[in-house]
Scaffold this active site. Structure first.
Site, PDB file in Angstrom:
ATOM      1  N   SER A  11       0.848  -1.205   0.000  1.00 10.08           N
ATOM      2  CA  SER A  11       0.000   0.000   0.000  1.00 10.08           C
ATOM      3  C   SER A  11       0.876   1.244   0.000  1.00 10.08           C
ATOM      4  O   SER A  11       1.560   1.528   0.991  1.00 10.08           O
ATOM      5  CB  SER A  11      -0.905   0.014   1.237  1.00 10.08           C
ATOM      6  OG  SER A  11      -1.450   1.304   1.396  1.00 10.08           O
ATOM      7  N   HIS A  36      -0.855  -1.502  -4.287  1.00 11.20           N
ATOM      8  CA  HIS A  36      -2.215  -1.226  -3.800  1.00 11.20           C
ATOM      9  C   HIS A  36      -2.405   0.291  -3.671  1.00 11.20           C
ATOM     10  O   HIS A  36      -1.665   0.954  -2.941  1.00 11.20           O
ATOM     11  CB  HIS A  36      -2.370  -1.922  -2.443  1.00 11.20           C
ATOM     12  CG  HIS A  36      -3.715  -1.808  -1.807  1.00 11.20           C
ATOM     13  ND1 HIS A  36      -4.752  -2.666  -2.099  1.00 11.20           N
ATOM     14  CD2 HIS A  36      -4.188  -0.965  -0.860  1.00 11.20           C
ATOM     15  CE1 HIS A  36      -5.809  -2.355  -1.359  1.00 11.20           C
ATOM     16  NE2 HIS A  36      -5.488  -1.317  -0.602  1.00 11.20           N
ATOM     17  N   ASP A  38      -4.822   3.197  -2.463  1.00 13.15           N
ATOM     18  CA  ASP A  38      -5.983   3.517  -1.642  1.00 13.15           C
ATOM     19  C   ASP A  38      -6.553   4.850  -2.105  1.00 13.15           C
ATOM     20  O   ASP A  38      -5.983   5.904  -1.833  1.00 13.15           O
ATOM     21  CB  ASP A  38      -5.559   3.583  -0.171  1.00 13.15           C
ATOM     22  CG  ASP A  38      -5.293   2.198   0.392  1.00 13.15           C
ATOM     23  OD1 ASP A  38      -6.197   1.354   0.294  1.00 13.15           O
ATOM     24  OD2 ASP A  38      -4.179   1.962   0.898  1.00 13.15           O
ATOM     25  N   MET A  40      -9.150   7.685  -1.837  1.00 14.56           N
ATOM     26  CA  MET A  40     -10.056   8.241  -0.812  1.00 14.56           C
ATOM     27  C   MET A  40     -10.543   9.620  -1.252  1.00 14.56           C
ATOM     28  O   MET A  40      -9.806  10.364  -1.896  1.00 14.56           O
ATOM     29  CB  MET A  40      -9.317   8.365   0.514  1.00 14.56           C
ATOM     30  CG  MET A  40      -8.665   7.077   0.968  1.00 14.56           C
ATOM     31  SD  MET A  40      -7.904   7.271   2.581  1.00 14.56           S
ATOM     32  CE  MET A  40      -7.061   5.693   2.738  1.00 14.56           C
ATOM     33  N   HIS A  70      -8.170   0.315  -4.738  1.00 11.35           N
ATOM     34  CA  HIS A  70      -9.182   0.138  -3.689  1.00 11.35           C
ATOM     35  C   HIS A  70      -9.932   1.466  -3.574  1.00 11.35           C
ATOM     36  O   HIS A  70      -9.405   2.431  -3.025  1.00 11.35           O
ATOM     37  CB  HIS A  70      -8.446  -0.232  -2.382  1.00 11.35           C
ATOM     38  CG  HIS A  70      -9.322  -0.325  -1.189  1.00 11.35           C
ATOM     39  ND1 HIS A  70      -8.819  -0.399   0.092  1.00 11.35           N
ATOM     40  CD2 HIS A  70     -10.678  -0.379  -1.055  1.00 11.35           C
ATOM     41  CE1 HIS A  70      -9.820  -0.484   0.954  1.00 11.35           C
ATOM     42  NE2 HIS A  70     -10.955  -0.460   0.282  1.00 11.35           N
ATOM     43  N   MET A  72     -12.237   3.897  -2.065  1.00  3.16           N
ATOM     44  CA  MET A  72     -12.975   4.280  -0.852  1.00  3.16           C
ATOM     45  C   MET A  72     -13.614   5.619  -1.154  1.00  3.16           C
ATOM     46  O   MET A  72     -13.204   6.665  -0.647  1.00  3.16           O
ATOM     47  CB  MET A  72     -12.002   4.363   0.330  1.00  3.16           C
ATOM     48  CG  MET A  72     -11.618   2.998   0.858  1.00  3.16           C
ATOM     49  SD  MET A  72     -10.144   3.035   1.881  1.00  3.16           S
ATOM     50  CE  MET A  72      -8.896   2.998   0.608  1.00  3.16           C
ATOM     51  N   MET A 142     -11.740  -5.801   5.039  1.00  6.85           N
ATOM     52  CA  MET A 142     -11.051  -4.752   5.795  1.00  6.85           C
ATOM     53  C   MET A 142     -10.895  -5.212   7.238  1.00  6.85           C
ATOM     54  O   MET A 142     -11.890  -5.530   7.891  1.00  6.85           O
ATOM     55  CB  MET A 142     -11.860  -3.441   5.795  1.00  6.85           C
ATOM     56  CG  MET A 142     -12.016  -2.750   4.474  1.00  6.85           C
ATOM     57  SD  MET A 142     -10.657  -1.730   3.837  1.00  6.85           S
ATOM     58  CE  MET A 142      -9.650  -1.274   5.186  1.00  6.85           C
ATOM     59  N   GLY A 147      -9.557   4.368   5.767  1.00  8.23           N
ATOM     60  CA  GLY A 147      -9.294   5.804   5.844  1.00  8.23           C
ATOM     61  C   GLY A 147      -7.837   6.139   6.128  1.00  8.23           C
ATOM     62  O   GLY A 147      -7.351   7.170   5.679  1.00  8.23           O
ATOM     63  N   PHE A 148      -7.171   5.261   6.861  1.00  7.71           N
ATOM     64  CA  PHE A 148      -5.802   5.573   7.255  1.00  7.71           C
ATOM     65  C   PHE A 148      -4.941   4.321   7.278  1.00  7.71           C
ATOM     66  O   PHE A 148      -5.436   3.246   7.592  1.00  7.71           O
ATOM     67  CB  PHE A 148      -5.786   6.215   8.651  1.00  7.71           C
ATOM     68  CG  PHE A 148      -6.632   7.450   8.728  1.00  7.71           C
ATOM     69  CD1 PHE A 148      -6.150   8.681   8.303  1.00  7.71           C
ATOM     70  CD2 PHE A 148      -7.946   7.364   9.182  1.00  7.71           C
ATOM     71  CE1 PHE A 148      -6.951   9.811   8.337  1.00  7.71           C
ATOM     72  CE2 PHE A 148      -8.756   8.487   9.223  1.00  7.71           C
ATOM     73  CZ  PHE A 148      -8.254   9.720   8.797  1.00  7.71           C
ATOM     74  N   GLY A 149      -3.677   4.507   6.955  1.00 11.56           N
ATOM     75  CA  GLY A 149      -2.720   3.412   7.098  1.00 11.56           C
ATOM     76  C   GLY A 149      -2.254   3.356   8.547  1.00 11.56           C
ATOM     77  O   GLY A 149      -2.547   4.250   9.353  1.00 11.56           O
ATOM     78  N   GLY A 150      -1.546   2.305   8.875  1.00 11.75           N
ATOM     79  CA  GLY A 150      -0.890   2.219  10.176  1.00 11.75           C
ATOM     80  C   GLY A 150      -1.788   1.935  11.364  1.00 11.75           C
ATOM     81  O   GLY A 150      -1.399   2.179  12.506  1.00 11.75           O
ATOM     82  N   ASP A 180      -6.900  -6.428   4.260  1.00  9.50           N
ATOM     83  CA  ASP A 180      -6.389  -5.064   4.206  1.00  9.50           C
ATOM     84  C   ASP A 180      -6.528  -4.387   5.562  1.00  9.50           C
ATOM     85  O   ASP A 180      -7.645  -4.100   6.000  1.00  9.50           O
ATOM     86  CB  ASP A 180      -7.198  -4.289   3.141  1.00  9.50           C
ATOM     87  CG  ASP A 180      -6.590  -2.937   2.828  1.00  9.50           C
ATOM     88  OD1 ASP A 180      -5.510  -2.619   3.362  1.00  9.50           O
ATOM     89  OD2 ASP A 180      -7.218  -2.192   2.040  1.00  9.50           O
ATOM     90  N   GLY A 181      -5.388  -4.149   6.208  1.00  5.51           N
ATOM     91  CA  GLY A 181      -5.407  -3.387   7.442  1.00  5.51           C
ATOM     92  C   GLY A 181      -4.611  -4.017   8.565  1.00  5.51           C
ATOM     93  O   GLY A 181      -4.983  -5.063   9.092  1.00  5.51           O
ATOM     94  N   GLY A 182      -3.494  -3.386   8.879  1.00  3.73           N
ATOM     95  CA  GLY A 182      -2.718  -3.806  10.047  1.00  3.73           C
ATOM     96  C   GLY A 182      -1.967  -5.110   9.884  1.00  3.73           C
ATOM     97  O   GLY A 182      -1.543  -5.707  10.879  1.00  3.73           O
ATOM     98  N   GLY A 202       1.247  -2.061   4.525  1.00  3.08           N
ATOM     99  CA  GLY A 202       1.634  -0.650   4.435  1.00  3.08           C
ATOM    100  C   GLY A 202       2.959  -0.437   5.127  1.00  3.08           C
ATOM    101  O   GLY A 202       4.023  -0.771   4.595  1.00  3.08           O
TER     102      GLY A 202
HETATM  103  C1  DX5 Z   1      -6.863   1.753   4.868  1.00  4.84           C
HETATM  104  C2  DX5 Z   1      -6.346   1.192   3.601  1.00  4.84           C
HETATM  105  C3  DX5 Z   1      -5.246   0.234   3.684  1.00  4.84           C
HETATM  106  C4  DX5 Z   1      -4.037   0.598   4.447  1.00  4.84           C
HETATM  107  C5  DX5 Z   1      -3.436  -0.725   4.825  1.00  4.84           C
HETATM  108  O1  DX5 Z   1      -7.946   2.553   4.569  1.00  4.84           O
HETATM  109  O2  DX5 Z   1      -7.366   0.569   2.848  1.00  4.84           O
HETATM  110  O3  DX5 Z   1      -4.885  -0.242   2.405  1.00  4.84           O
HETATM  111  O4  DX5 Z   1      -3.114   1.374   3.751  1.00  4.84           O
HETATM  112  O5  DX5 Z   1      -2.207  -0.590   5.278  1.00  4.84           O
HETATM  113  P1  DX5 Z   1      -1.771  -0.754   6.790  1.00  4.84           P
HETATM  114  O6  DX5 Z   1      -0.849  -1.926   6.710  1.00  4.84           O
HETATM  115  O7  DX5 Z   1      -1.143   0.528   7.110  1.00  4.84           O
HETATM  116  O8  DX5 Z   1      -2.989  -1.022   7.644  1.00  4.84           O
HETATM  117 ZN    ZN Z   2      -6.704  -0.488   0.931  1.00  5.68          ZN
END
Ligand code: DX5
Ligand code: ZN
Length: 214
Positions: A11, A36, A38, A40, A70, A72, A142, A147-150, A180-182, A202
């Site tokens: 990502s 990937h 994202d 938004m 992706h 959003m 998800m 909305g946010f990475g990390g 997707d996520g964490g 990410g």
């Molecule tokens: C969140 C995104 C994710 C995000 C995943 O809205 O869809 O793709 O970047 O990365 P990490 O690994 O930071 O959760």
């Molecule tokens: Zn994503």
């Protein structure tokens, strides 16, 4: 030892935005399978990121890479899908909450020659998938709120990965489940045990001090 090759989608939300070309090149060179994006829009999620012109510029630099878009955004429209498809997307997923005619949109994505996916928020029930298998190339589960990475993976979402895999199997389909996520080195094996693949990563990749090791 389990030597199954899982797909890793990097990502770029967590990459160095002022050195993206370098970061993406490094990711691809080091074995990241998919990039990937994202997307938004400040409506579906409280954040704003990449438009189709950006994707097109990346496609020019990386003609052979697999680009996973992706969306959003809300509402999802055929125009938006067309813009990202024409800019170089290989896979496009969107969220059913942002689209009244989900089946029609999946059909449209597939008609554009793109792999079509439906993205499920942590609290979105997966039952609707039962009526959509024919139109789905993958399901994006998800494991954080979009909305946010990390962010940290929400534990309860992991059972959904297993639930979706089982629902598909019971209905006679073998569907890819993109998580997707964490996702990080300390939990990827556990998530894989729920039969997920591919994995979006990410900061676990782009933020690593040793990206090759990551
Ligand atoms: C969140 C995104 C994710 C995000 C995943 O809205 O869809 O793709 O970047 O990365 P990490 O690994 O930071 O959760
Ligand atoms: Zn994503």
């Amino acid at each position: 030892m389990n030597t199954k090759k899982f797909l890793i989608a990097g990502s770029i939300l967590s990459a160095d935005l002022l050195n993206l070309e370098k970061d993406v090149k490094e990711a691809l060179d080091e074995g990241v399978d998919v990039i990937h994006f994202d997307v938004m829009d400040y409506h579906f999620v409280p954040n704003m990121t990449f438009g189709p012109a950006f994707l097109k510029a990346m496609r020019k630099k990386f003609p052979d890479a697999v680009f996973d878009v992706h969306l959003m955004v809300s509402p999802v429209t055929e125009n938006i899908v067309d813009d990202y498809a024409n800019a170089g997307a290989n896979w496009i997923s969107f969220h059913p909450e942002a689209c009244i005619h989900t089946e029609r949109m999946l059909t449209h994505i597939k008609e554009m020659g793109i792999k079509a996916g439906l993205a499920l928020n942590p609290a979105t029930p997966p039952q609707m998938l039962r009526y959509l298998w024919e139109k789905l190339d993958f399901v994006l589960v998800m494991t954080v709120n979009p909305g946010f990475g990390g962010q940290k993976t929400i534990k309860a979402t992991l059972t959904k990965v297993a639930d979706v895999k089982k629902m598909a199997k019971d209905d006679g389909y073998d569907i890819s489940i993109e998580v997707d996520g964490g996702v990080k080195d300390s939990n990827i094996a556990e998530i894989a045990s729920f039969r997920a693949d591919p994995f979006v990563v990410g900061p676990a990749f782009f933020g690593a001090s040793d990206t090759q090791q990551a």
